[in-house]
Write an enzyme that holds these catalytic residues in place. Structure first.
Site, PDB file in Angstrom:
ATOM      1  N   LYS A 116       1.392 -15.051  -1.779  1.00  0.00           N
ATOM      2  CA  LYS A 116       0.762 -13.736  -1.932  1.00  0.00           C
ATOM      3  C   LYS A 116       0.257 -13.465  -3.336  1.00  0.00           C
ATOM      4  CE  LYS A 116       3.059 -12.170   2.106  1.00  0.00           C
ATOM      5  NZ  LYS A 116       4.193 -11.438   2.656  1.00  0.00           N
ATOM      6  N   GLU A 200       4.019  -4.044  -7.479  1.00  0.00           N
ATOM      7  CA  GLU A 200       2.862  -3.185  -7.195  1.00  0.00           C
ATOM      8  C   GLU A 200       3.273  -1.720  -7.245  1.00  0.00           C
ATOM      9  OE1 GLU A 200       1.565  -4.287  -3.244  1.00  0.00           O
ATOM     10  OE2 GLU A 200       0.296  -5.902  -4.015  1.00  0.00           O
ATOM     11  N   LEU A 203       2.676   2.668  -2.528  1.00  0.00           N
ATOM     12  CA  LEU A 203       1.879   3.723  -1.881  1.00  0.00           C
ATOM     13  C   LEU A 203       2.771   4.376  -0.826  1.00  0.00           C
ATOM     14  CD1 LEU A 203      -1.510   1.793  -1.479  1.00  0.00           C
ATOM     15  CD2 LEU A 203      -0.722   3.188  -3.395  1.00  0.00           C
ATOM     16  N   HIS A 208      -2.208   1.201   7.655  1.00  0.00           N
ATOM     17  CA  HIS A 208      -2.446  -0.244   7.631  1.00  0.00           C
ATOM     18  C   HIS A 208      -3.799  -0.473   8.307  1.00  0.00           C
ATOM     19  CE1 HIS A 208      -1.257  -4.614   8.395  1.00  0.00           C
ATOM     20  NE2 HIS A 208      -2.343  -4.444   9.121  1.00  0.00           N
ATOM     21  N   HIS A 235       8.170  -3.706  11.020  1.00  0.00           N
ATOM     22  CA  HIS A 235       7.096  -4.650  10.712  1.00  0.00           C
ATOM     23  C   HIS A 235       6.550  -5.372  11.928  1.00  0.00           C
ATOM     24  CE1 HIS A 235       7.782  -3.611   6.592  1.00  0.00           C
ATOM     25  NE2 HIS A 235       9.051  -3.909   6.712  1.00  0.00           N
ATOM     26  N   GLU A 275      -5.860  -7.744   5.147  1.00  0.00           N
ATOM     27  CA  GLU A 275      -5.038  -6.541   5.326  1.00  0.00           C
ATOM     28  C   GLU A 275      -5.116  -5.633   4.108  1.00  0.00           C
ATOM     29  OE1 GLU A 275      -1.395  -8.240   8.111  1.00  0.00           O
ATOM     30  OE2 GLU A 275      -0.961  -7.481   6.116  1.00  0.00           O
ATOM     31  N   ARG A 291      -5.480 -16.647  10.520  1.00  0.00           N
ATOM     32  CA  ARG A 291      -5.323 -17.027  11.932  1.00  0.00           C
ATOM     33  C   ARG A 291      -5.989 -15.981  12.825  1.00  0.00           C
ATOM     34  NH1 ARG A 291      -0.532 -14.322  10.561  1.00  0.00           N
ATOM     35  NH2 ARG A 291      -0.325 -12.381  11.751  1.00  0.00           N
TER      36      ARG A 291
HETATM   37  C1  MV4 Z   1       3.333  -1.984   0.606  1.00  0.00           C
HETATM   38  C2  MV4 Z   1       3.682  -0.683   0.972  1.00  0.00           C
HETATM   39  C3  MV4 Z   1       3.452   0.333   0.051  1.00  0.00           C
HETATM   40  N1  MV4 Z   1       2.940   0.036  -1.166  1.00  0.00           N
HETATM   41  N2  MV4 Z   1       2.817  -2.231  -0.614  1.00  0.00           N
HETATM   42  C4  MV4 Z   1       5.068  -4.107   4.541  1.00  0.00           C
HETATM   43  C5  MV4 Z   1       5.008  -5.549   4.919  1.00  0.00           C
HETATM   44  C6  MV4 Z   1       3.940  -6.174   4.100  1.00  0.00           C
HETATM   45  N3  MV4 Z   1       2.923  -6.678   4.979  1.00  0.00           N
HETATM   46  C7  MV4 Z   1       3.426  -5.122   3.183  1.00  0.00           C
HETATM   47  N4  MV4 Z   1       4.174  -3.923   3.452  1.00  0.00           N
HETATM   48  C8  MV4 Z   1       4.034  -2.818   2.694  1.00  0.00           C
HETATM   49  N5  MV4 Z   1       3.495  -3.019   1.457  1.00  0.00           N
HETATM   50  C9  MV4 Z   1       2.642  -1.232  -1.464  1.00  0.00           C
HETATM   51  N6  MV4 Z   1       2.143  -1.496  -2.672  1.00  0.00           N
HETATM   52  C10 MV4 Z   1       4.208  -0.447   2.257  1.00  0.00           C
HETATM   53  C11 MV4 Z   1       4.393  -1.528   3.111  1.00  0.00           C
HETATM   54  C12 MV4 Z   1       4.917  -1.202   4.429  1.00  0.00           C
HETATM   55  C13 MV4 Z   1       4.123  -1.323   5.573  1.00  0.00           C
HETATM   56  C14 MV4 Z   1       2.832  -1.816   5.520  1.00  0.00           C
HETATM   57  C15 MV4 Z   1       2.061  -1.935   6.646  1.00  0.00           C
HETATM   58  C16 MV4 Z   1       2.571  -1.522   7.864  1.00  0.00           C
HETATM   59  C17 MV4 Z   1       3.842  -1.031   7.962  1.00  0.00           C
HETATM   60  C18 MV4 Z   1       4.632  -0.929   6.824  1.00  0.00           C
HETATM   61  C19 MV4 Z   1       5.928  -0.401   6.918  1.00  0.00           C
HETATM   62  C20 MV4 Z   1       6.689  -0.308   5.794  1.00  0.00           C
HETATM   63  C21 MV4 Z   1       6.195  -0.702   4.548  1.00  0.00           C
END
Ligand code: MV4
Length: 450
Positions: A116, A200, A203, A208, A235, A275, A291
């Site tokens: 990442k 980071e 947020l 998403h 997730h 994403e 993918r």
């Molecule tokens: C984040 C975030 C808030 N701020 N990054 C969750 C798994 C991974 N794919 C990234 N994720 C997150 N990254 C920052 N800077 C909140 C999440 C996150 C989340 C993101 C997408 C969909 C559902 C989520 C549930 C909890 C936290």
């Protein structure tokens, strides 16, 4: 074009690939574990090869067995579906070393996006907007503390090799930094054998939003808009839609072009998903998936294109069958993931299906490998079907989803279907007013889950 391809997967996604192959006049080879001898993908393929015992490690993840199945059947290319070996760069290397073709991106692109920190650095240089944070990895607690002050709390510490929410910790204040930093590192080490982390800005209430991209590997790439996949539990996505209810045509065109141009720059080949977190009208890149995704059908629904067919075309050296100007959004699509799980705790619920009836009619697509009398084995993912509806607009798609869910019969096991009936009654779902935390909050309030 290939004469025969092997599908290195099971369940609904294996059927999805076999169907695309058949429409293209390509023979298909299924592989299966001993637990899947009676599975629908084995029945639907032109040929099948048993590749090992039930455990995924010894069957669907066994690279030597899959290569041997290609050699035995004369398959020239391998489609990995999603999960299993779909983002395994070493698998791609072995396939190419055997003179076979991987239907997907290059090993190099998989490697870059699988780390990442490297993914973010690559995307930033390509002009894709990213979440503010550390430049690369953060090696010491002192550096983490300094960055916490600089970025401003809350911050999130993420393992560079992380996935599925593992190796990810929020520090709400400076006092929480030490624990969050050490825990993220420890989880990265134990889950992925890599303790490198990055930081980071956290947020708090984003959506998403993911952009579907597609490249020909020769410097041409397009985008197919976004999907809003904010409704997740631990997730795992449960409900996805396209277009995103919060995204305007102008925003789509702008972020879409940024993504397509980035993919053209790196000669990306095949399907990919970029994403983002979306908050206060801004997009922030977080990860790229190299993918075909579970939720690709909502994009297919609104654009009227077959993404698997395109994957096979470009893997064989043909051009994509469309250009950006050809891609126009028609209506609205919603997918719900039907899992063999018992509410309220979503406990996996394998077992025998005593009755199965798929919904139908205008704008309804049921992607499932179920049939009457099928026994869902306990060894694999609990996804047993995806119901995808399409309507001229979002209200029509929602009404159609309710109607189709009413027609669906899955008897013999518990499923997540009752959850979707309940969600359709919620005003926030009707209006599209949700973010990444909405579902977990709703589940806690309404089912006592959590
Ligand atoms: C984040 C975030 C808030 N701020 N990054 C969750 C798994 C991974 N794919 C990234 N994720 C997150 N990254 C920052 N800077 C909140 C999440 C996150 C989340 C993101 C997408 C969909 C559902 C989520 C549930 C909890 C936290």
């Amino acid at each position: 074009m290939f004469n025969k391809i092997l599908v290195a997967n099971r369940g609904e996604i294996a059927l999805r690939v076999i169907r695309a192959a058949r429409e293209m006049g390509i023979q298909s080879v299924a592989v299966h574990s001993t637990a899947d001898s009676d599975a629908m993908h084995v029945r639907m393929a032109d040929e099948s090869v048993c590749i090992g015992p039930p455990s995924s490690a010894q069957s669907y993840l066994s690279i030597p067995s899959i290569i041997a199945a290609c050699e035995i059947t004369g398959a020239e290319a391998i489609h990995p579906g999603y999960g299993f070996l779909s983002e395994n760069a070493g698998f791609v290397q072995v396939i190419e070393d055997h003179g076979l073709t991987f239907i997907g991106p290059t090993a190099e692109h998989i490697r870059i996006m699988g780390d990442k920190i490297t993914a973010k650095e690559t995307m930033r240089k390509l002009g894709v907007p990213c979440v503010p944070g550390s430049e690369g990895g953060v090696a010491t607690l002192e550096e983490a503390r300094r960055l916490g002050e600089e970025i401003g709390y809350p911050v999130i510490i993420k393992a560079t090799a992380g996935g599925g929410g593992k190796g990810m910790k929020v520090a709400g204040t400076a006092a929480e930094m030490e624990r969050a930093f050490q825990t993220a590192r420890a989880e990265g080490k134990s889950n992925f054998g890599n303790d490198e982390v990055y930081i980071e800005k956290y947020l708090t209430t984003p959506r998403h939003i993911e952009i579907q991209v597609f490249g020909d590997g020769k410097g041409r790439a397009v985008h197919l808009g976004e999907r809003d996949c904010s409704l997740q539990r631990r997730h795992q996505k449960v409900f996805e839609e396209a277009p995103g209810p919060a995204i305007s045509a102008e925003e789509r065109a702008r972020i879409g072009k940024t993504c397509a141009d980035a993919m053209a720059d790196i000669n990306y080949i095949g399907a990919g998903t970029i994403e983002f977190l979306y908050e206060n009208g801004e997009f922030y890149f977080i990860e790229m998936n190299t993918r075909l995704q579970v939720e690709h059908p909502v994009t297919e629904g609104i654009f009227g294109v077959d993404l698997v067919r395109e994957q096979i075309r470009v893997a064989s050296g043909l051009p994509m069958s469309f250009q950006q100007e050809d891609l126009k959004i028609n209506g609205h699509a919603i997918e719900v993931r039907i899992n063999a799980e018992k509410l309220p705790n979503f406990r996996p619920c394998p077992g025998r299906i005593t009755q199965y009836h798929a919904p139908g009619g205008l704008g309804v697509r049921m992607d499932s490998a179920l049939y009457d009398g099928y026994s869902i084995p306990p060894y694999y993912d609990s996804l047993i079907g995806k119901l995808i509806v399409h309507g001229r607009d979002r209200p029509e798609a929602l009404a159609r989803l309710g109607r189709a869910l009413g027609e669906l019969i899955v008897d013999g096991v518990d499923t997540t279907v009752p959850l979707f009936h309940a969600l359709l009654g919620e005003e926030d779902i009707q209006t599209g007013n949700y973010n990444i935390h909405w579902l977990e909050h709703w589940l806690e309030t309404n089912l006592g889950d959590g």
